[in-house]
Write an enzyme that holds these catalytic residues in place. Structure first.
Site, mmCIF file in Angstrom:
data_model
loop_
_atom_site.group_PDB
_atom_site.id
_atom_site.type_symbol
_atom_site.label_atom_id
_atom_site.label_comp_id
_atom_site.label_asym_id
_atom_site.label_seq_id
_atom_site.Cartn_x
_atom_site.Cartn_y
_atom_site.Cartn_z
ATOM 1 N N LEU A 99 0.535 -1.390 -0.071
ATOM 2 C CA LEU A 99 0.171 -0.163 0.138
ATOM 3 C C LEU A 99 1.310 1.571 0.031
ATOM 4 O O LEU A 99 0.565 2.413 -0.626
ATOM 5 C CB LEU A 99 -0.356 0.560 1.056
ATOM 6 N N GLY A 100 2.018 0.769 0.789
ATOM 7 C CA GLY A 100 3.181 2.088 0.879
ATOM 8 C C GLY A 100 4.410 1.830 1.574
ATOM 9 O O GLY A 100 4.178 1.150 2.227
ATOM 10 N N LYS A 101 5.034 2.601 1.386
ATOM 11 C CA LYS A 101 6.164 2.495 2.273
ATOM 12 C C LYS A 101 7.219 3.876 3.303
ATOM 13 O O LYS A 101 6.928 5.034 1.923
ATOM 14 C CB LYS A 101 7.352 2.010 0.763
ATOM 15 N N GLY A 102 7.416 4.009 4.207
ATOM 16 C CA GLY A 102 7.474 5.110 4.390
ATOM 17 C C GLY A 102 9.080 4.764 4.909
ATOM 18 O O GLY A 102 9.773 4.196 4.669
ATOM 19 N N ALA A 103 9.314 5.984 5.048
ATOM 20 C CA ALA A 103 11.290 5.968 5.986
ATOM 21 C C ALA A 103 11.557 4.869 6.959
ATOM 22 O O ALA A 103 12.574 4.456 7.234
ATOM 23 C CB ALA A 103 11.222 7.695 6.658
ATOM 24 N N LYS A 142 8.758 2.057 7.534
ATOM 25 C CA LYS A 142 8.160 1.078 7.242
ATOM 26 C C LYS A 142 7.069 0.598 5.738
ATOM 27 O O LYS A 142 6.798 1.285 4.819
ATOM 28 C CB LYS A 142 6.640 1.117 8.200
ATOM 29 N N ASP A 152 4.072 12.226 15.928
ATOM 30 C CA ASP A 152 4.736 12.397 14.828
ATOM 31 C C ASP A 152 3.694 13.190 14.028
ATOM 32 O O ASP A 152 3.402 12.762 13.006
ATOM 33 C CB ASP A 152 5.252 11.660 14.032
HETATM 34 N N1 LIG Z 1 -3.790 2.426 7.838
HETATM 35 C C1 LIG Z 1 -2.844 2.389 5.950
HETATM 36 N N2 LIG Z 1 -4.294 2.100 5.209
HETATM 37 C C2 LIG Z 1 -3.369 2.557 3.822
HETATM 38 N N3 LIG Z 1 -2.377 3.031 3.282
HETATM 39 C C3 LIG Z 1 -1.778 3.004 4.873
HETATM 40 C C4 LIG Z 1 -1.724 3.126 6.038
HETATM 41 N N4 LIG Z 1 -0.668 3.237 6.683
HETATM 42 C C5 LIG Z 1 -0.264 3.108 5.662
HETATM 43 N N5 LIG Z 1 -0.303 3.323 4.314
HETATM 44 C C6 LIG Z 1 0.695 3.804 3.398
HETATM 45 O O1 LIG Z 1 2.000 3.677 3.302
HETATM 46 C C7 LIG Z 1 2.794 4.816 3.218
HETATM 47 C C8 LIG Z 1 4.415 4.020 4.257
HETATM 48 O O2 LIG Z 1 3.233 4.729 6.143
HETATM 49 P P1 LIG Z 1 4.214 5.529 6.842
HETATM 50 O O3 LIG Z 1 4.374 6.506 6.059
HETATM 51 O O4 LIG Z 1 3.639 5.981 8.080
HETATM 52 O O5 LIG Z 1 5.260 4.662 6.459
HETATM 53 P P2 LIG Z 1 6.386 5.582 8.281
HETATM 54 O O6 LIG Z 1 8.175 4.958 7.271
HETATM 55 O O7 LIG Z 1 6.084 5.464 9.107
HETATM 56 O O8 LIG Z 1 6.275 6.954 7.979
HETATM 57 P P3 LIG Z 1 7.417 8.023 7.550
HETATM 58 O O9 LIG Z 1 8.013 7.930 6.314
HETATM 59 O O10 LIG Z 1 6.109 9.495 7.655
HETATM 60 O O11 LIG Z 1 7.833 8.290 9.420
HETATM 61 C C9 LIG Z 1 1.832 5.894 3.797
HETATM 62 O O12 LIG Z 1 2.238 6.714 2.922
HETATM 63 C C10 LIG Z 1 0.546 5.396 3.553
HETATM 64 O O13 LIG Z 1 0.466 5.364 1.619
#
Ligand SMILES: Nc1ncnc2c1ncn2[C@@H]1O[C@H](COP(=O)(O)OP(=O)(O)OP(=O)(O)O)[C@@H](O)[C@H]1O
Length: 535
Positions: free
Chosen positions: A58-62, A64, A173
Site C-alpha cells: 500500500l505504501g512505503k515510508g522511511a 515501514k 509525529d
Molecule cells: N492504515 C493504512 N492504510 C492504507 N495505507 C497506509 C496505511 N498506513 C500507511 N499506509 C501507506 O503506507 C505509506 C507509508 O506509511 P507511513 O508513512 O506511515 O510510514 P512511516 O515509515 O512510518 O512514515 P514516515 O516516513 O512518514 O515516518 C503511507 O504513505 C501510505 O501510503
C-alpha cells in the site's frame, strides 16, 4: 508447454490451483512470475492465523512498509505494517502497545494486533482507502475553508481523546502524511500511532519530522502533549497554503536553527484569513502559551454553536422530543425527551452535563434555548428563564414531520439532518469530559439468572462510569427488588420510570441489555431517510 494453473511441484497447493485455474501459462516460470505479482496472493499468515498478508504494497515510508492484509475472522481488509526493529526495542514497548490496543476513537486508526517476527515488528491496523491528507492537499491545491475546518475538527477530536488519557498519549509525529482520509465522506483519522515512540528510540534519526517539531522537542529538556498541537498548527498551515512548512530550508539543520530561534516558517506570511492565522499562532506559540487540543477546537475559527430544535411534540405540546445540534460539529447531536409539565430546562440540562452527554460550557446557552422553545410553544413570553438570558426573537425551530412520539435520550453521531433513532453511541468519561469522544457499545447476551450486579457493573464500565455510579444504579434497582437480569427483562417500558434512574443510566442499562430493539419506533418516528433502527 502449457501450464493451466499451478498443479504440481514442491510448492503446489490447492489454493494456488483454485486461484489460478482460469488462467493458462505458457511456461512454469511464467506461472511463478505471475503469482509473484498477483496482488491477491496470500504471502504470509499471522501466528494466530487470523490475519493474512497479501502481495500488495500500500505504501512505503522511511520506516515501514505497509501491505494490504485480510482479517480472515471478520472478512475485511486491513493494513499489515512491517517495521524493522530489534526484539529488545519491541519488548521495551510492550506496555505502550497494550495501551494502543485499547485506543478506540473514530478519528484514530484502529490498532488491531501485533507481534514480532524475524527482525520485524508487525502490526495490523485499520485500512484507509483514500490516501493521506498531504496527497489530498497536493491534489486539491488549497482545499476550501469548509473542508479545512472539517479536517481540523476531526484531527483535534482524535487529539483530545489521546491527550485525555492519564498520562496523556502523545502522538509525537503528527503531520499531514500521518493523517489519513477514508472513503467518500472524507472521514479523517490520525495514523502511525504504533511507531512514534520507536522512531524516537532510533539513534540515527532526528526525533519526529523536523518541520513539525516543537522547539522543546529539540531542546531535550522534556516535553508534553502540547508538541502534538504545535504539529497540528503546522498541518493547518500546510492545509491553507499548500506548502510544506519551512520549505525555504535546505536541510534539517537549517530548520533546527530557525525553530530554536523562534523564527516562523515563511509560508505563514501567506495566510490571509485572520481567524486561521490566529489559530495557527496559538498552536505554534511557545509551550506555556500554546493552546491545548480542547482550546483549539473551541477557537472561533472552528467554534461550534449549539442550537436546540424541536423534533416532535404531542398534541398538548407538553411532551417534546428535542435535539441539541452542534452546527459544524459534523455528525454530532444530542436528542432527548422533555416533559414540559414536570421537567425544567435547568434540571434536564444539568442532568445531561452531569452525565457528560453535554459539555458544561454550553449550559447557559442550551438552557436558554430550551426555555425559548417552551415560551414559543406556550405562545407566551412570561416563562422564567433562570439562565437570565434574553430570549432571541427567532422563530421556533422547524418541526420534524414526525409529530406525536417521544424518543429517549440518545447521542446520535449520524448526520443531524438524518434523525436516526436509537444510536447506541454515548460519550465516554474522561478527565476532560467532552462530547467529542464517542464509543460504539453493542448489547451483550445475559442469561435471565445473571445477577443484576453483573449487568450494571458491565454497563458502568462500558460507558466509562466508575464503581460509585454502578453502586448508585444498583441501589436504585435493588430497592425495587430487581435482583437478576431476568427481573429486568420482564419489565414494561413504563416500569423503568419507577426506578428513579437518570435518563442516561436507564438508557445505558437498556442499551446494554437490549441493544437497539428496546422500543420499536412508531412509523411516525422513522427518519426522513427511511432508516428504521430506532429505539
Ligand atoms: N492504515 C493504512 N492504510 C492504507 N495505507 C497506509 C496505511 N498506513 C500507511 N499506509 C501507506 O503506507 C505509506 C507509508 O506509511 P507511513 O508513512 O506511515 O510510514 P512511516 O515509515 O512510518 O512514515 P514516515 O516516513 O512518514 O515516518 C503511507 O504513505 C501510505 O501510503
Amino acid at each position: 508447454m502449457s501450464v493451466r494453473g499451478y498443479q504440481s511441484g514442491s510448492e503446489g497447493s490447492d489454493n494456488h490451483h483454485d486461484e489460478e485455474h482460469e488462467r493458462t501459462f505458457s511456461s512454469f516460470s511464467e506461472y511463478i512470475d505471475h503469482s509473484k505479482h498477483d496482488p491477491e496472493k496470500v504471502v504470509e499468515v499471522s501466528p494466530n492465523g487470523r490475519y493474512a498478508k497479501l502481495n500488495s504494497v500500500l505504501g512505503k515510508g522511511a520506516y515501514k512498509i505497509v501491505y494490504k492484509g485480510i482479517d480472515r475472522e471478520e472478512g475485511y481488509e486491513v493494513a499489515w505494517n512491517c517495521f524493522q526493529t530489534s526484539k529488545q526495542e519491541y519488548a521495551e514497548l510492550s506496555q505502550e502497545i497494550e495501551i494502543l490496543k485499547r485506543v478506540r476513537h473514530p478519528n484514530i486508526i484502529n490498532f488491531h494486533d501485533c507481534w514480532y517476527s524475524n527482525t520485524e515488528f508487525i502490526f495490523i491496523t485499520e485500512l484507509m482507502t483514500s490516501g493521506t491528507l498531504r496527497e489530498y492537499i497536493r491534489k486539491l491545491q488549497t482545499p476550501n475553508v469548509k473542508v479545512v475546518k472539517r479536517w481540523c475538527r476531526q484531527i483535534l477530536k482524535g487529539l483530545i481523546y489521546l491527550h485525555s488519557y492519564d498520562p496523556p498519549i502523545i502522538h509525537r509525529d503528527i503531520k499531514c502524511d500521518n493523517i489519513f482520509i477514508n472513503g467518500a465522506h472524507g472521514e479523517v483519522k490520525i495514523g502511525d500511532m504504533g511507531t512514534a515512540k520507536m522512531k524516537i528510540g532510533k539513534k540515527y534519526t532526528v526525533i519526529g519530522t523536523p518541520e513539525f517539531m516543537a522547539p522543546e522537542m529539540y531542546e531535550e529538556k522534556g516535553y508534553n502533549e502540547k508538541v502534538d498541537i504545535y504539529a497540528f498548527g503546522m498541518c493547518l498551515l500546510e492545509m491553507v497554503t499548500g506548502e510544506y512548512p519551512y520549505n525555504e530550508c535546505k536541510n534539517a539543520a537549517q530548520i533546527f536553527k530557525k525553530v530554536t530561534q523562534g523564527l516562523k516558517p515563511d509560508c505563514l506570511a501567506k495566510v490571509t484569513d485572520p481567524e486561521v492565522l490566529s489559530l495557527i499562532n496559538h498552536c505554534i506559540a511557545p509551550e506555556h502559551e500554546r493552546y491545548s487540543a480542547q482550546d483549539a477546537i473551541e477557537d472561533p475559527f472552528l467554534g461550534v454553536e449549539p442550537e436546540v430544535v424541536v423534533l416532535s411534540t404531542n398534541e398538548a405540546k407538553n411532551h417534546l422530543t428535542l435535539q441539541v445540534v452542534f452546527k459544524g460539529m459534523d455528525k454530532l447531536s444530542v436528542k432527548f425527551e422533555f416533559n414540559a409539565d414536570t421537567d425544567t430546562a435547568e434540571e434536564v440540562v444539568n442532568e445531561m452535563i452531569e452525565e457528560q452527554v453535554l459539555p458544561q460550557r454550553y449550559q447557559r446557552f442550551i438552557t436558554h434555548d430550551i426555555n425559548r422553545i417552551l415560551r414559543e410553544l406556550a405562545g407566551t413570553s412570561d416563562k422564567k428563564d433562570s439562565a437570565g438570558l434574553h430570549a432571541p426573537s427567532s422563530p421556533m425551530a422547524p418541526m420534524h414531520p414526525s409529530q406525536g412520539a417521544v424518543a429517549p435520550l440518545t447521542l446520535d453521531t449520524s448526520n443531524p439532518q438524518t434523525l436516526v433513532g436509537g444510536s447506541t453511541t454515548l460519550t465516554r468519561r474522561n478527565s476532560n469530559p467532552d462530547y467529542n469522544s464517542e464509543m460504539e457499545l453493542p448489547p451483550k447476551d445475559y442469561s435471565a439468572d445473571t445477577p443484576i450486579d453483573d449487568l450494571v457493573n458491565d454497563t458502568a464500565m462500558a460507558y466509562h462510569r466508575g464503581p460509585d455510579k454502578a453502586n448508585e444504579w444498583l441501589d436504585k434497582l435493588k430497592k425495587q427488588d430487581i435482583m437478576t437480569v431476568g427481573d429486568l427483562k420482564d419489565l414494561q417500558d413504563s416500569d423503568w420510570a419507577g426506578f428513579d434512574l437518570t435518563v442516561f443510566a436507564s438508557r445505558a442499562i437498556r442499551n446494554r441489555l437490549f441493544g437497539k430493539t428496546i422500543k420499536r419506533p412508531s412509523p411516525m418516528t422513522r427518519s426522513p431517510s427511511g432508516t428504521d433502527d430506532g429505539i
